[in-house]
Design an enzyme around this catalytic site. Structure first.
Site, PDB file in Angstrom:
ATOM      1  N   SER A  43      31.676  31.247 -19.295  1.00  0.00           N
ATOM      2  CA  SER A  43      32.591  32.357 -19.588  1.00  0.00           C
ATOM      3  C   SER A  43      33.496  32.659 -18.397  1.00  0.00           C
ATOM      4  CB  SER A  43      31.793  33.613 -19.929  1.00  0.00           C
ATOM      5  OG  SER A  43      31.017  33.426 -21.087  1.00  0.00           O
ATOM      6  N   HIS A  77      35.686  31.238 -24.310  1.00  0.00           N
ATOM      7  CA  HIS A  77      35.256  29.855 -24.506  1.00  0.00           C
ATOM      8  C   HIS A  77      36.273  29.179 -25.428  1.00  0.00           C
ATOM      9  CE1 HIS A  77      31.152  30.135 -22.739  1.00  0.00           C
ATOM     10  NE2 HIS A  77      31.313  31.403 -23.043  1.00  0.00           N
ATOM     11  N   HIS A  99      26.889  28.353 -28.681  1.00  0.00           N
ATOM     12  CA  HIS A  99      25.663  29.111 -28.440  1.00  0.00           C
ATOM     13  C   HIS A  99      24.870  29.243 -29.734  1.00  0.00           C
ATOM     14  CE1 HIS A  99      28.812  30.522 -25.649  1.00  0.00           C
ATOM     15  NE2 HIS A  99      27.848  30.715 -24.763  1.00  0.00           N
ATOM     16  N   TYR A 101      23.380  31.903 -30.680  1.00  0.00           N
ATOM     17  CA  TYR A 101      23.609  33.205 -31.296  1.00  0.00           C
ATOM     18  C   TYR A 101      24.854  33.231 -32.182  1.00  0.00           C
ATOM     19  CZ  TYR A 101      26.887  34.048 -27.393  1.00  0.00           C
ATOM     20  OH  TYR A 101      27.909  33.959 -26.481  1.00  0.00           O
ATOM     21  N   GLU A 102      25.684  32.180 -32.100  1.00  0.00           N
ATOM     22  CA  GLU A 102      26.835  32.087 -32.996  1.00  0.00           C
ATOM     23  C   GLU A 102      26.430  31.628 -34.393  1.00  0.00           C
ATOM     24  OE1 GLU A 102      30.591  30.505 -30.998  1.00  0.00           O
ATOM     25  OE2 GLU A 102      29.053  29.852 -29.587  1.00  0.00           O
ATOM     26  N   ALA A 130      28.047  32.616 -16.741  1.00  0.00           N
ATOM     27  CA  ALA A 130      28.115  33.994 -16.264  1.00  0.00           C
ATOM     28  C   ALA A 130      26.766  34.626 -16.561  1.00  0.00           C
ATOM     29  CB  ALA A 130      29.228  34.746 -16.977  1.00  0.00           C
ATOM     30  N   MET A 233      22.567  33.697 -21.706  1.00  0.00           N
ATOM     31  CA  MET A 233      22.325  33.254 -23.078  1.00  0.00           C
ATOM     32  C   MET A 233      22.739  31.802 -23.320  1.00  0.00           C
ATOM     33  SD  MET A 233      23.989  36.626 -24.871  1.00  0.00           S
ATOM     34  CE  MET A 233      23.718  38.258 -24.181  1.00  0.00           C
ATOM     35  N   SER A 234      22.806  31.011 -22.281  1.00  0.00           N
ATOM     36  CA  SER A 234      23.295  29.637 -22.440  1.00  0.00           C
ATOM     37  C   SER A 234      22.616  28.707 -21.446  1.00  0.00           C
ATOM     38  CB  SER A 234      24.819  29.597 -22.230  1.00  0.00           C
ATOM     39  OG  SER A 234      25.130  29.884 -20.872  1.00  0.00           O
ATOM     40  N   ASN A 257      27.274  40.968 -13.550  1.00  0.00           N
ATOM     41  CA  ASN A 257      26.827  42.351 -13.756  1.00  0.00           C
ATOM     42  C   ASN A 257      25.396  42.494 -13.253  1.00  0.00           C
ATOM     43  OD1 ASN A 257      26.283  40.756 -16.411  1.00  0.00           O
ATOM     44  ND2 ASN A 257      24.888  42.500 -16.529  1.00  0.00           N
ATOM     45  N   HIS A 282      30.865  42.585 -22.570  1.00  0.00           N
ATOM     46  CA  HIS A 282      31.474  41.259 -22.469  1.00  0.00           C
ATOM     47  C   HIS A 282      32.773  41.323 -21.675  1.00  0.00           C
ATOM     48  CE1 HIS A 282      31.979  37.094 -23.437  1.00  0.00           C
ATOM     49  NE2 HIS A 282      33.115  37.297 -24.069  1.00  0.00           N
TER      50      HIS A 282
END
Length: 307
Positions: A43, A77, A99, A101-102, A130, A233-234, A257, A282
């Site tokens: 990201s 992305h 991902h 989650y998509e 990220a 998450m990746s 973050n 995000h």
């Protein structure tokens, strides 16, 4: 997904590889193109692609133009495969990734790695992401070199290697204790010193969660208690498939973050006031990725130069 049709999957890989091979031959007409490194841009880190030389010009192929490949849906992305030269080293870049989650299976999210593994010269993965910080000493904008991971989806039964094994690539039961190549990590730290980059470079454990929700306070404390230094998450599905194919791996987290580790305010506390300060978004992730991307890009370019 507990299983899939490996015969159909192999046919999809073959079709995609033939399309990719034909595209490479048609584009790089003056000399054969034999890439050695795959770089996955996380990201806000797509600027790495700007490091590609313009002579010869790079080849760009949208994911959805490759047979059997899906396209991403997440801002930041761009779902583009790029092939070209960086510091005279032939490389492939994934500008964006898919991902779970998509809504994709992990076989779909890692499909391009299986296709690219058909290129015999390609055997190094440099992947970026990220990530949120679980380590209080890390600051937003710092870089963390991943030296180990906690794969929570894998522990819970979600893994890109589930189903029939690709015996020609790797073993049924893959060891991950040496997933992150020591020599590549040493090279990264040496180049960081030589370039005199002021941005902090740490080393630590990446905790992989499925998403798309950011971690709760209790989940963040659990991940930290178990040794996690950053969370995202990746990346881990790609690492597992790359290692299964025998590739060497270098992985970087850009800290965008700080995860909230303190418990929420109790309703019974006097003058209780719930604040959303520090809540992840995000927008924040993308904004901080872009701010720090120049140093990450320069560092990767410097590493590539020595491969």
């Amino acid at each position: 997904m507990t299983s899939f049709d490996i015969t159909e999957y192999r046919a999809m890989i073959e079709s995609a590889f033939q399309h990719l091979e034909d595209s490479i031959k048609a584009h790089f007409t003056k000399a054969a193109f034999h890439p050695r490194v795959l770089i996955v841009c996380g990201s806000g880190l797509g600027g790495i692609c700007d490091k590609l030389q313009q002579t010869p010009p790079p080849l760009s192929i949208p994911f959805d133009k490759i047979p059997g490949c899906r396209t991403g849906t997440v801002k930041g992305h761009q779902s583009m495969l790029m092939l070209g030269y960086m510091k005279d080293v032939p490389v492939v870049l994934m500008k964006g990734r898919l991902h779970g989650y998509e809504g994709y299976t992990l076989q779909e999210t890692t499909f391009l790695l299986r296709v690219l593994n058909r290129i015999s010269t390609l055997n190094i993965l440099i992947t970026t992401n990220a990530a949120g910080s679980l380590e209080p000493s890390f600051n937003v904008g710092d870089i963390m070199c991943i030296n180990d991971h906690i794969n929570f989806p894998g522990l819970a039964g979600t893994n890109p290697l589930i189903g029939p094994n690709f015996d020609e690539c790797g073993p049924r039961f893959l060891a991950t204790t040496d997933a992150y190549d020591l020599e590549l990590r040493q090279l990264l730290f040496r180049r960081h010193r030589e370039l005199k980059i002021n941005r902090n470079l740490h080393e630590g454990v990446y905790a992989h969660v499925f998403g798309p929700t950011y971690e709760s306070r209790a989940e963040s404390r659990l991940l930290r208690l178990m040794g996690g230094c950053s969370v995202g998450m990746s990346t881990i599905p790609e690492v597992l498939v790359a290692r299964h194919c025998g590739w060497r791996v270098l992985a970087l987290s850009l800290i965008t973050n700080n995860c909230l580790l303190d418990p929420p305010t109790k309703a019974t506390e006097p003058n209780a006031d719930y604040s959303s300060s520090g809540k992840a978004s995000h927008y924040e992730v993308l904004e901080n990725s872009i701010k720090a991307s120049t140093d990450v890009e320069s560092l990767i370019e410097a590493v590539i130069q020595e491969l």
